[in-house]
Design a protein around this motif. Structure first.
Motif, PDB file in Angstrom:
ATOM      1  N   LEU A 128       0.834  -1.209   0.000  1.00  0.00           N
ATOM      2  CA  LEU A 128       0.000   0.000   0.000  1.00  0.00           C
ATOM      3  C   LEU A 128       0.864   1.253   0.000  1.00  0.00           C
ATOM      4  O   LEU A 128       1.874   1.329   0.716  1.00  0.00           O
ATOM      5  N   TRP A 129       0.438   2.225  -0.809  1.00  0.00           N
ATOM      6  CA  TRP A 129       1.061   3.542  -0.821  1.00  0.00           C
ATOM      7  C   TRP A 129      -0.031   4.598  -0.627  1.00  0.00           C
ATOM      8  O   TRP A 129      -1.084   4.523  -1.268  1.00  0.00           O
ATOM      9  N   ASN A 130       0.237   5.531   0.239  1.00  0.00           N
ATOM     10  CA  ASN A 130      -0.668   6.675   0.381  1.00  0.00           C
ATOM     11  C   ASN A 130       0.069   7.903  -0.142  1.00  0.00           C
ATOM     12  O   ASN A 130       0.897   8.501   0.549  1.00  0.00           O
ATOM     13  N   ASN A 131      -0.232   8.261  -1.374  1.00  0.00           N
ATOM     14  CA  ASN A 131       0.430   9.398  -2.007  1.00  0.00           C
ATOM     15  C   ASN A 131      -0.384  10.682  -1.887  1.00  0.00           C
ATOM     16  O   ASN A 131      -0.037  11.705  -2.478  1.00  0.00           O
ATOM     17  N   GLY A 132      -1.478  10.595  -1.134  1.00  0.00           N
ATOM     18  CA  GLY A 132      -2.331  11.762  -0.967  1.00  0.00           C
ATOM     19  C   GLY A 132      -1.964  12.574   0.261  1.00  0.00           C
ATOM     20  O   GLY A 132      -0.943  12.337   0.922  1.00  0.00           O
ATOM     21  N   SER A 133      -2.834  13.483   0.586  1.00  0.00           N
ATOM     22  CA  SER A 133      -2.596  14.375   1.729  1.00  0.00           C
ATOM     23  C   SER A 133      -3.474  14.029   2.921  1.00  0.00           C
ATOM     24  O   SER A 133      -3.386  14.683   3.966  1.00  0.00           O
ATOM     25  N   GLN A 134      -4.308  13.005   2.753  1.00  0.00           N
ATOM     26  CA  GLN A 134      -5.196  12.618   3.840  1.00  0.00           C
ATOM     27  C   GLN A 134      -4.992  11.150   4.213  1.00  0.00           C
ATOM     28  O   GLN A 134      -4.390  10.373   3.460  1.00  0.00           O
ATOM     29  N   GLU A 135      -5.504  10.798   5.354  1.00  0.00           N
ATOM     30  CA  GLU A 135      -5.425   9.420   5.832  1.00  0.00           C
ATOM     31  C   GLU A 135      -6.133   8.481   4.847  1.00  0.00           C
ATOM     32  O   GLU A 135      -7.185   8.813   4.301  1.00  0.00           O
ATOM     33  N   GLY A 136      -5.538   7.314   4.613  1.00  0.00           N
ATOM     34  CA  GLY A 136      -6.148   6.333   3.717  1.00  0.00           C
ATOM     35  C   GLY A 136      -6.607   5.103   4.474  1.00  0.00           C
ATOM     36  O   GLY A 136      -5.999   4.711   5.481  1.00  0.00           O
ATOM     37  N   ARG A 137      -7.683   4.491   3.981  1.00  0.00           N
ATOM     38  CA  ARG A 137      -8.224   3.308   4.648  1.00  0.00           C
ATOM     39  C   ARG A 137      -8.403   2.166   3.646  1.00  0.00           C
ATOM     40  O   ARG A 137      -8.864   2.375   2.526  1.00  0.00           O
ATOM     41  N   LEU A 138      -8.055   0.971   4.094  1.00  0.00           N
ATOM     42  CA  LEU A 138      -8.193  -0.246   3.278  1.00  0.00           C
ATOM     43  C   LEU A 138      -9.021  -1.269   4.042  1.00  0.00           C
ATOM     44  O   LEU A 138      -8.808  -1.485   5.240  1.00  0.00           O
ATOM     45  N   LEU A 139      -9.960  -1.890   3.342  1.00  0.00           N
ATOM     46  CA  LEU A 139     -10.687  -3.039   3.880  1.00  0.00           C
ATOM     47  C   LEU A 139     -10.427  -4.194   2.917  1.00  0.00           C
ATOM     48  O   LEU A 139     -11.003  -4.255   1.829  1.00  0.00           O
ATOM     49  N   GLU A 140      -9.524  -5.073   3.295  1.00  0.00           N
ATOM     50  CA  GLU A 140      -9.067  -6.154   2.412  1.00  0.00           C
ATOM     51  C   GLU A 140      -9.732  -7.475   2.782  1.00  0.00           C
ATOM     52  O   GLU A 140     -10.002  -7.755   3.959  1.00  0.00           O
ATOM     53  N   ASN A 487      -7.273   7.662  -2.375  1.00  0.00           N
ATOM     54  CA  ASN A 487      -5.903   8.176  -2.326  1.00  0.00           C
ATOM     55  C   ASN A 487      -4.860   7.079  -2.128  1.00  0.00           C
ATOM     56  O   ASN A 487      -3.669   7.366  -1.985  1.00  0.00           O
ATOM     57  N   LEU A 488      -5.296   5.825  -2.122  1.00  0.00           N
ATOM     58  CA  LEU A 488      -4.369   4.709  -1.939  1.00  0.00           C
ATOM     59  C   LEU A 488      -4.053   4.029  -3.266  1.00  0.00           C
ATOM     60  O   LEU A 488      -4.893   3.942  -4.160  1.00  0.00           O
ATOM     61  N   ALA A 489      -2.841   3.531  -3.361  1.00  0.00           N
ATOM     62  CA  ALA A 489      -2.438   2.653  -4.460  1.00  0.00           C
ATOM     63  C   ALA A 489      -2.119   1.292  -3.853  1.00  0.00           C
ATOM     64  O   ALA A 489      -1.441   1.212  -2.820  1.00  0.00           O
ATOM     65  N   ARG A 490      -2.621   0.229  -4.487  1.00  0.00           N
ATOM     66  CA  ARG A 490      -2.448  -1.115  -3.931  1.00  0.00           C
ATOM     67  C   ARG A 490      -1.853  -2.045  -4.987  1.00  0.00           C
ATOM     68  O   ARG A 490      -2.222  -2.006  -6.156  1.00  0.00           O
ATOM     69  N   LEU A 491      -0.938  -2.883  -4.557  1.00  0.00           N
ATOM     70  CA  LEU A 491      -0.355  -3.896  -5.435  1.00  0.00           C
ATOM     71  C   LEU A 491      -0.446  -5.246  -4.744  1.00  0.00           C
ATOM     72  O   LEU A 491       0.052  -5.420  -3.629  1.00  0.00           O
ATOM     73  N   ARG A 492      -1.087  -6.202  -5.423  1.00  0.00           N
ATOM     74  CA  ARG A 492      -1.145  -7.575  -4.925  1.00  0.00           C
ATOM     75  C   ARG A 492      -0.194  -8.428  -5.754  1.00  0.00           C
ATOM     76  O   ARG A 492      -0.171  -8.331  -6.981  1.00  0.00           O
ATOM     77  N   SER A 493       0.563  -9.277  -5.101  1.00  0.00           N
ATOM     78  CA  SER A 493       1.520 -10.122  -5.818  1.00  0.00           C
ATOM     79  C   SER A 493       1.700 -11.448  -5.088  1.00  0.00           C
ATOM     80  O   SER A 493       1.293 -11.599  -3.929  1.00  0.00           O
ATOM     81  N   PHE A 494       2.311 -12.407  -5.793  1.00  0.00           N
ATOM     82  CA  PHE A 494       2.568 -13.732  -5.230  1.00  0.00           C
ATOM     83  C   PHE A 494       4.053 -14.047  -5.351  1.00  0.00           C
ATOM     84  O   PHE A 494       4.724 -13.620  -6.297  1.00  0.00           O
ATOM     85  N   SER A 495       4.559 -14.828  -4.414  1.00  0.00           N
ATOM     86  CA  SER A 495       5.955 -15.252  -4.455  1.00  0.00           C
ATOM     87  C   SER A 495       6.110 -16.528  -3.642  1.00  0.00           C
ATOM     88  O   SER A 495       5.173 -16.970  -2.963  1.00  0.00           O
ATOM     89  N   THR A 496       7.294 -17.127  -3.720  1.00  0.00           N
ATOM     90  CA  THR A 496       7.608 -18.312  -2.927  1.00  0.00           C
ATOM     91  C   THR A 496       8.597 -17.927  -1.845  1.00  0.00           C
ATOM     92  O   THR A 496       9.608 -17.267  -2.122  1.00  0.00           O
ATOM     93  N   GLN A 497       8.309 -18.323  -0.623  1.00  0.00           N
ATOM     94  CA  GLN A 497       9.257 -18.079   0.461  1.00  0.00           C
ATOM     95  C   GLN A 497      10.299 -19.192   0.456  1.00  0.00           C
ATOM     96  O   GLN A 497       9.969 -20.369   0.596  1.00  0.00           O
ATOM     97  N   GLY A 498      11.556 -18.821   0.288  1.00  0.00           N
ATOM     98  CA  GLY A 498      12.605 -19.830   0.217  1.00  0.00           C
ATOM     99  C   GLY A 498      12.485 -20.645  -1.059  1.00  0.00           C
ATOM    100  O   GLY A 498      12.036 -20.153  -2.102  1.00  0.00           O
TER     101      GLY A 498
END
Length: 517
Positions: A128-140, A487-498
């Protein structure tokens, strides 16, 4: 008097045989001279100096014709013998020839290498990135995976008349589920059970909330099935990341009985083929008719715009999906008359047609094309080609439904979100009765991943988030996945741990069309 050129015994003039050795001596006058060494040193006609006539490279035409005639006679004899073989013998010979052709083609076919079994930890990251000037909220909303078997609709794979059965195989087994957020680790129970309500949410040191509620329609509940909900507040100019980690075991499984399928793979012996397949009418008689009722009783499914003009993802109605109807008719017409009612043949021919005619779209729109739009455009990504496949299945009343998750490459280095299909296919009454299988258990439910050329086969590289459960509004619940402030930017991604732990070796999935003649 003369002498026999062979045994040198005396003979009388006019004798045609030697009465001492019994050999014919008529026409052997030259033998006496040859025995004495009295022969010409020059080359004879049709011979070369130093080369005996029988080794001359120029063969008499009469001998060549005789040899060719003999080969022709042998070929004709083989053909006549084949024609007069019994029908069973001819069928056996033809089947062996077909197997030999398949084997040769398989050796040249493009393919994808897959591990037989794998243990790994898949990480779903939310940045999550908040590039705005106000508080951002996410409900995932994060889907919670469950254990998956080779037959999700039945207690066993097959049940036999004598009371024995073939047990289901676990194709995905979840070990642990953890959420790492705000520097803390929260352990999620299997299947998100027992549930944790919003009122009893886990609150991090930064005041963010985590809970895993029951299914329902409110913002505090899970809209599609098991999930973890996260309510997160992020200040202006801030960045954050949280990781949903799932450790699991997964194994290759097939529902396809074919010589093209590696013998090491579980499920092959009990799998379906065109010869074992039941009819379209058999569908309703298998599995208690559950899949038929839920996923084949209507021609349209999953309206993406329920509050306005309908936008059905899956549609087999002629009026609203003419291209789907035309494609289905063309596929049906391509089948021989003996297979017009064969459920397997129709489903497999559809799979092959899409592979041959609809390329993958790496720039697909955000809202997935419907099956009709995919066929109209002649291009589609995983969701869209699955929509097309399932639309064509609906026309013939073959149950098919969504499965969602993520897909890794063979080394588990690269991941992407993924959607594919399941299909239910009946085995024939004759096959079931001959093998003493109780009729309502005599079917398969298998994976059809069109864009990855995986026919009735699950691979460990396919991580399963959720297998669709009716009604279709659940699909919309899966896709929606929560909300966030503008005002939020969101990126979802997948990876392998180890590193993934691969066992059992690898196998090759050959990309070959199946021929029906």
């Amino acid at each position: 008097m003369g002498t026999c050129p062979f045994c040198r015994a005396q003979t009388l003039a006019g004798d045609s045989i030697c009465y001492s050795c019994g050999r014919v001596i008529t026409g052997t006058g030259g033998m006496d001279n040859r025995a004495k060494g009295e022969y010409m040193r020059g080359s004879t006609r049709k011979a070369t100096i130093g080369v005996a006539p029988r080794f001359s490279s120029a063969k008499p035409k009469r001998l060549r014709k005789k040899k060719q005639s003999r080969i022709y006679q042998l070929a004709m004899l083989g053909l006549i013998a084949f024609v007069f073989l019994s029908p069973d013998a001819r069928e056996f010979v033809l089947s062996k020839w077909a197997e030999a052709q398949d084997y040769a083609m398989a050796g040249l076919a493009p393919h994808q290498v897959y591990p037989l079994e794998a243990d790994y930890t898949m990480v779903r990251s939310i940045e999550l990135w908040n590039n705005g000037s106000q508080e951002g909220r996410l409900l995932e909303s994060i889907p919670v995976p469950i254990n998956v078997s080779s037959n999700e609709n039945g207690a066993v794979s097959f049940a036999y008349e004598d009371g024995t059965n073939i047990e289901k195989q676990q194709i995905q087994t979840i070990k642990t589920i953890k959420l790492k957020i705000d520097g803390e680790t929260i352990v999620i129970p299997h299947g998100a059970v027992p549930h944790k309500s919003r009122d009893n949410a886990y609150v991090t040191a930064f005041g963010n909330e985590v809970w895993w509620p029951a299914k329902g329609t409110g913002d505090d509940l899970c809209k599609h099935g098991p999930c973890v909900r996260v309510k997160y507040t992020i200040q202006p100019g801030q960045y954050t990341k949280f990781d949903f980690q799932v450790s699991l075991s997964s194994t290759t499984h097939t529902w396809w009985h074919s010589t093209r399928m590696d013998g090491k793979i579980e499920g092959k012996a009990e799998g379906i083929s065109v010869d074992r397949s039941g009819t379209l009418q058999d569908v309703a008689q298998r599995g208690g008719g559950t899949r038929d009722t839920l996923f084949a009783s209507t021609l349209n499914w999953y309206d993406r715009n329920p509050n306005g003009a309908s936008n059905w993802a899956i549609d087999g109605r002629v009026a609203s999906a003419p291209t789907v109807a035309q494609t289905a008719a063309a596929i049906d017409a391509s089948l021989p008359s003996s297979l017009k009612n064969n459920a397997y043949a129709y489903a497999r021919a559809t799979f092959d047609w899409l592979n041959a005619n609809v390329p993958y779209d790496i720039n697909a729109p955000i809202m997935a094309r419907s099956g009709e739009q995919c066929l109209d455009n002649g291009i589609g990504d995983c969701d869209e080609q699955s929509n097309a496949f399932m639309s064509i299945m609906r026309i013939k009343g073959i149950p098919s439904w969504y499965v969602f998750g993520a897909l890794a490459d063979s080394n588990f280095n690269v991941w992407q979100g993924h959607a594919w299909a399941y299909v239910m296919l009946p085995l024939s009454d004759e096959y079931c009765e001959a093998n003493n299988i109780i009729l309502h258990t005599c079917y398969v439910e298998g994976v059809v991943d069109v864009v990855n050329h995986k026919w009735l086969t699950h691979t460990p590289t396919a991580y399963i988030d959720w297998i669709e459960q009716a009604p279709s509004t659940n699909v919309d619940g899966y896709y929606s996945g929560g909300s966030m402030s503008s005002n939020l930017a969101r990126l979802r991604s997948f990876s392998t741990q180890g590193n993934a732990e691969i066992t059992g070796g690898t196998w090759n999935n050959k990309w070959l069309e199946e021929s029906f003649e």
